[in-house]
Scaffold this motif. Structure first.
Motif, PDB file in Angstrom:
ATOM      1  N   ALA A 109       0.795  -1.159  -0.055  1.00 11.45           N
ATOM      2  CA  ALA A 109       0.117  -0.280  -0.005  1.00 11.45           C
ATOM      3  C   ALA A 109       0.859   1.187   0.043  1.00 11.45           C
ATOM      4  O   ALA A 109       0.676   2.385  -0.697  1.00 11.45           O
ATOM      5  CB  ALA A 109      -0.918   0.086   1.220  1.00 11.45           C
ATOM      6  N   LEU A 110       2.010   1.228   0.974  1.00 12.58           N
ATOM      7  CA  LEU A 110       2.744   2.448   1.012  1.00 12.58           C
ATOM      8  C   LEU A 110       3.661   2.490  -0.364  1.00 12.58           C
ATOM      9  O   LEU A 110       4.056   3.837  -0.989  1.00 12.58           O
ATOM     10  CB  LEU A 110       3.681   2.534   2.146  1.00 12.58           C
ATOM     11  CG  LEU A 110       3.033   2.660   3.382  1.00 12.58           C
ATOM     12  CD1 LEU A 110       3.905   2.154   4.587  1.00 12.58           C
ATOM     13  CD2 LEU A 110       2.323   3.862   3.784  1.00 12.58           C
ATOM     14  N   ARG A 111       3.877   1.636  -0.894  1.00 12.50           N
ATOM     15  CA  ARG A 111       4.643   1.613  -2.324  1.00 12.50           C
ATOM     16  C   ARG A 111       3.750   2.222  -3.459  1.00 12.50           C
ATOM     17  O   ARG A 111       4.154   3.018  -4.464  1.00 12.50           O
ATOM     18  CB  ARG A 111       5.392   0.414  -2.553  1.00 12.50           C
ATOM     19  CG  ARG A 111       6.734   0.141  -2.070  1.00 12.50           C
ATOM     20  CD  ARG A 111       7.147  -1.327  -2.350  1.00 12.50           C
ATOM     21  NE  ARG A 111       8.509  -1.578  -1.733  1.00 12.50           N
ATOM     22  CZ  ARG A 111       9.205  -2.765  -1.560  1.00 12.50           C
ATOM     23  NH1 ARG A 111       8.808  -3.584  -2.485  1.00 12.50           N
ATOM     24  NH2 ARG A 111      10.171  -2.759  -0.887  1.00 12.50           N
ATOM     25  N   GLN A 112       2.576   1.841  -3.363  1.00 16.10           N
ATOM     26  CA  GLN A 112       1.689   2.394  -4.491  1.00 16.10           C
ATOM     27  C   GLN A 112       1.492   3.850  -4.316  1.00 16.10           C
ATOM     28  O   GLN A 112       1.411   4.484  -5.348  1.00 16.10           O
ATOM     29  CB  GLN A 112       0.261   1.711  -4.137  1.00 16.10           C
ATOM     30  CG  GLN A 112      -0.687   1.858  -5.415  1.00 16.10           C
ATOM     31  CD  GLN A 112      -2.002   1.243  -5.332  1.00 16.10           C
ATOM     32  OE1 GLN A 112      -1.928   0.045  -5.636  1.00 16.10           O
ATOM     33  NE2 GLN A 112      -3.015   1.823  -4.851  1.00 16.10           N
ATOM     34  N   GLY A 113       1.367   4.323  -3.091  1.00  9.34           N
ATOM     35  CA  GLY A 113       1.525   5.695  -3.062  1.00  9.34           C
ATOM     36  C   GLY A 113       2.794   6.807  -2.907  1.00  9.34           C
ATOM     37  O   GLY A 113       2.870   7.814  -2.859  1.00  9.34           O
ATOM     38  N   SER A 114       3.779   5.632  -3.190  1.00  6.20           N
ATOM     39  CA  SER A 114       5.298   6.343  -3.479  1.00  6.20           C
ATOM     40  C   SER A 114       5.635   6.875  -2.130  1.00  6.20           C
ATOM     41  O   SER A 114       6.642   7.686  -1.969  1.00  6.20           O
ATOM     42  CB  SER A 114       5.435   7.326  -4.693  1.00  6.20           C
ATOM     43  OG  SER A 114       4.981   6.706  -5.837  1.00  6.20           O
ATOM     44  N   HIS A 115       5.320   6.265  -0.793  1.00  8.49           N
ATOM     45  CA  HIS A 115       5.588   6.726   0.379  1.00  8.49           C
ATOM     46  C   HIS A 115       6.835   5.952   0.857  1.00  8.49           C
ATOM     47  O   HIS A 115       7.674   6.601   1.822  1.00  8.49           O
ATOM     48  CB  HIS A 115       4.590   6.688   1.279  1.00  8.49           C
ATOM     49  CG  HIS A 115       3.273   7.565   0.970  1.00  8.49           C
ATOM     50  ND1 HIS A 115       3.187   8.879   1.081  1.00  8.49           N
ATOM     51  CD2 HIS A 115       2.045   6.863   0.558  1.00  8.49           C
ATOM     52  CE1 HIS A 115       1.949   9.297   0.674  1.00  8.49           C
ATOM     53  NE2 HIS A 115       1.333   8.143   0.398  1.00  8.49           N
ATOM     54  N   ILE A 116       7.260   4.770   0.214  1.00  3.91           N
ATOM     55  CA  ILE A 116       8.366   4.113   0.239  1.00  3.91           C
ATOM     56  C   ILE A 116       8.720   3.701  -0.990  1.00  3.91           C
ATOM     57  O   ILE A 116       7.757   3.420  -1.903  1.00  3.91           O
ATOM     58  CB  ILE A 116       8.222   2.924   1.381  1.00  3.91           C
ATOM     59  CG1 ILE A 116       7.267   1.947   0.823  1.00  3.91           C
ATOM     60  CG2 ILE A 116       8.227   3.494   2.824  1.00  3.91           C
ATOM     61  CD1 ILE A 116       6.911   0.688   2.069  1.00  3.91           C
ATOM     62  N   ARG A 117       9.911   3.479  -1.210  1.00  2.00           N
ATOM     63  CA  ARG A 117      10.430   3.028  -2.790  1.00  2.00           C
ATOM     64  C   ARG A 117      11.153   1.760  -2.605  1.00  2.00           C
ATOM     65  O   ARG A 117      11.117   0.718  -3.101  1.00  2.00           O
ATOM     66  CB  ARG A 117      11.090   4.151  -3.425  1.00  2.00           C
ATOM     67  CG  ARG A 117      10.088   5.291  -3.889  1.00  2.00           C
ATOM     68  CD  ARG A 117      10.803   6.384  -4.374  1.00  2.00           C
ATOM     69  NE  ARG A 117      10.186   7.453  -4.776  1.00  2.00           N
ATOM     70  CZ  ARG A 117       9.147   7.784  -5.641  1.00  2.00           C
ATOM     71  NH1 ARG A 117       8.896   6.828  -6.438  1.00  2.00           N
ATOM     72  NH2 ARG A 117       8.620   8.916  -5.710  1.00  2.00           N
ATOM     73  N   GLU A 118      12.251   1.857  -1.634  1.00  2.00           N
ATOM     74  CA  GLU A 118      13.251   0.685  -1.367  1.00  2.00           C
ATOM     75  C   GLU A 118      13.045   0.057  -0.313  1.00  2.00           C
ATOM     76  O   GLU A 118      12.955  -1.362  -0.234  1.00  2.00           O
ATOM     77  CB  GLU A 118      14.636   1.138  -1.444  1.00  2.00           C
ATOM     78  CG  GLU A 118      15.102   1.878  -2.603  1.00  2.00           C
ATOM     79  CD  GLU A 118      14.983   1.222  -3.808  1.00  2.00           C
ATOM     80  OE1 GLU A 118      15.069   0.044  -3.971  1.00  2.00           O
ATOM     81  OE2 GLU A 118      14.616   1.699  -4.993  1.00  2.00           O
ATOM     82  N   ALA A 119      12.490   0.681   0.744  1.00  2.00           N
ATOM     83  CA  ALA A 119      12.269  -0.068   2.203  1.00  2.00           C
ATOM     84  C   ALA A 119      10.998  -0.838   2.258  1.00  2.00           C
ATOM     85  O   ALA A 119      10.198  -1.021   1.197  1.00  2.00           O
ATOM     86  CB  ALA A 119      12.030   1.096   2.963  1.00  2.00           C
ATOM     87  N   THR A 120      11.179  -1.937   2.998  1.00  2.00           N
ATOM     88  CA  THR A 120      10.045  -3.041   3.091  1.00  2.00           C
ATOM     89  C   THR A 120       9.683  -3.017   4.739  1.00  2.00           C
ATOM     90  O   THR A 120      10.520  -2.835   5.524  1.00  2.00           O
ATOM     91  CB  THR A 120      10.820  -4.450   2.763  1.00  2.00           C
ATOM     92  OG1 THR A 120      10.948  -4.378   1.383  1.00  2.00           O
ATOM     93  CG2 THR A 120       9.614  -5.597   3.205  1.00  2.00           C
ATOM     94  N   VAL A 121       8.356  -3.117   4.928  1.00  2.00           N
ATOM     95  CA  VAL A 121       7.749  -3.104   6.233  1.00  2.00           C
ATOM     96  C   VAL A 121       8.199  -4.495   6.581  1.00  2.00           C
ATOM     97  O   VAL A 121       7.617  -5.508   6.182  1.00  2.00           O
ATOM     98  CB  VAL A 121       6.273  -2.761   6.288  1.00  2.00           C
ATOM     99  CG1 VAL A 121       5.961  -2.836   7.778  1.00  2.00           C
ATOM    100  CG2 VAL A 121       6.149  -1.423   5.850  1.00  2.00           C
ATOM    101  N   THR A 122       9.053  -4.631   7.838  1.00  2.00           N
ATOM    102  CA  THR A 122       9.148  -5.906   8.446  1.00  2.00           C
ATOM    103  C   THR A 122       8.411  -6.213   9.688  1.00  2.00           C
ATOM    104  O   THR A 122       8.160  -7.558  10.157  1.00  2.00           O
ATOM    105  CB  THR A 122      10.750  -6.087   8.937  1.00  2.00           C
ATOM    106  OG1 THR A 122      11.046  -5.076   9.804  1.00  2.00           O
ATOM    107  CG2 THR A 122      11.770  -5.843   7.666  1.00  2.00           C
ATOM    108  N   ALA A 123       7.977  -5.364  10.596  1.00  2.00           N
ATOM    109  CA  ALA A 123       7.143  -5.342  11.686  1.00  2.00           C
ATOM    110  C   ALA A 123       6.035  -4.172  11.644  1.00  2.00           C
ATOM    111  O   ALA A 123       6.370  -3.121  11.285  1.00  2.00           O
ATOM    112  CB  ALA A 123       7.619  -5.695  12.853  1.00  2.00           C
ATOM    113  N   ALA A 124       5.107  -4.588  12.055  1.00  2.00           N
ATOM    114  CA  ALA A 124       3.946  -3.559  12.199  1.00  2.00           C
ATOM    115  C   ALA A 124       3.065  -3.761  13.572  1.00  2.00           C
ATOM    116  O   ALA A 124       1.846  -4.075  13.398  1.00  2.00           O
ATOM    117  CB  ALA A 124       3.080  -3.604  10.921  1.00  2.00           C
ATOM    118  N   PRO A 125       3.492  -3.684  14.610  1.00  2.00           N
ATOM    119  CA  PRO A 125       2.952  -3.519  15.857  1.00  2.00           C
ATOM    120  C   PRO A 125       1.736  -2.599  15.999  1.00  2.00           C
ATOM    121  O   PRO A 125       2.054  -1.408  15.572  1.00  2.00           O
ATOM    122  CB  PRO A 125       3.737  -3.750  17.052  1.00  2.00           C
ATOM    123  CG  PRO A 125       5.231  -3.003  16.612  1.00  2.00           C
ATOM    124  CD  PRO A 125       5.114  -3.371  15.024  1.00  2.00           C
TER     125      PRO A 125
END
Length: 377
Positions: free
Chosen positions: A21-37
């Motif tokens: 979702a964040l990549r679709q909005g170009s809020h992140i490009r290279e990073a990957t979310v690894t955890a989301a508490p």
């Protein structure tokens, strides 16, 4: 609708989903979310949505990547979900954030992602985390300084959309007297008896009579005050939906919760806020001055041919109409919920006091009673 599947529960808002979702909005490009508490927020505040604050952990640093955000999805409660579906609340808020949120005319939470599917009533909004700001407390009530801030910013919002072709194109924002909004009369009618049962001992005979009389005048009053010139109204401008300041320090207030936005006259928002969220003594002592500030703000931001006398008349009408909200709330409130009960009774007391102070009940004499709308379905 995007290619990212829409979660049906918060458990489906996974690190992989957030990454997409964040990549679709170009809020992140290279990073990957690894955890989301996540932590649930807003318990007991809004029955029509489930909210969670999510902390994002990434596999690498990336400038601009949000560290926290708030996810909002529909409530799991079938009753609340059904009401929101009938009224189009979820679709409206998603479209608000996707289409006009960042240019509405005042500060609101920035949306990183918003999507929905009307056929399944699944929606999600990922929005800016406002947890670092203080929020208004409707039970306590707004001070005169807080009220002045709100009305000054509100004038900017209303002037931005006042009688514009752009407003006419927002076909997903109903007029205040649209058929779907007229169903409010049914909820009100169903609430009057329990209100009189549980709270009638604190009401005068004239107030009890007014509550009953208003049942068949509510829809006619909607037709009376919802007429041109129109503007974009928040629709639920109460203190619990107002944050003081903004994360980027660009605004003294930030508004949230746009599910009930409507096209109506600007004093709709003003009457709702002043009669439900402002301490009654503060309102009574400063009412005309505050409305003068709002009117001045309209004129300074380009509104023409709208006099203070007309504003005052519209304000009295909307103050009368907004009795709908506390009566409906008090008629369905869980009295064991202490804050909910305090909020509903506070709204009712403030509303009745405002109506009495303004003699707003006099506007009912202009109206012809009408039958209640047929129940949907």
């Amino acid at each position: 609708m995007s290619s990212v599947p829409i979660p049906t529960t918060m458990d489906e808002v996974t690190p992989a989903w957030l990454t997409a979702a964040l990549r679709q909005g170009s809020h992140i490009r290279e990073a990957t979310v690894t955890a989301a508490p996540r932590v649930q927020i807003g318990q007991g505040v809004g029955i029509l949505g489930e909210l969670a604050r999510i902390t994002l952990e990434y596999d690498r640093s990336e400038p601009g990547a949000p560290k926290t955000l708030v996810a909002k999805i529909p409530t799991a409660d079938p009753g609340g979900r059904g009401i929101a579906e009938m009224m189009g609340f979820y679709e409206k808020e998603v479209r608000f954030y996707r289409e006009i949120g960042d240019r509405v005319g005042l500060r609101t939470a920035h949306a990183y992602y918003a999507d929905g599917d009307p056929s399944t009533v699944n929606y999600i909004i990922l929005m800016e985390d406002l947890g670092g700001l203080s929020c208004g407390d409707q039970v306590v009530g707004a001070t005169v300084a807080e009220s002045r801030l709100v009305l000054t910013e509100l004038a900017k919002l209303h002037a931005r959309w006042w009688d514009t072709p752009e407003l006419k194109a927002l076909d997903w924002v109903p007029y205040g007297n649209a058929p779907v909004n007229k169903f409010a009369a049914l909820s009100y009618a169903q609430s009057v008896e329990p209100v009189l049962e549980h709270f009638g001992g604190n009401l005068s005979g004239a107030e009890r009579e007014m509550l009953v009389r208003f049942i068949h005048l509510l829809n006619p009053l909607q037709d009376e005050f919802v007429r041109a010139p129109y503007t974009f109204c928040h629709g639920d401008l109460r203190l619990d939906n107002i944050f003081w300041g903004s994360p980027d320090n660009t605004s003294p207030v930030t508004l949230v919760d746009w599910q009930i936005a409507i096209r109506a006259r600007g004093p709709y928002d003003v009457g709702y806020f002043m009669s439900q969220s402002v301490d009654s003594d503060v309102r009574a002592a400063n009412e005309e001055s505050l409305l003068q500030d709002y009117h001045r703000g309209l004129l300074e931001n380009g509104v023409k041919d709208y006099s203070f006398d007309q504003l005052w008349d519209d304000y009295r009408m909307t103050t009368m109409f907004c009795l709908t909200y506390p009566v409906t709330s008090c008629g369905s409130i869980d009295l064991a919920n202490e804050r909910g009960a305090a909020l509903a009774t506070g709204m009712l007391n403030r509303s009745l006091r405002a109506i009495a102070d303004l003699k707003a009940y006099e506007v009912l004499d202009r109206l012809t009673p009408a039958p209640l709308p047929e129940p949907p379905g």
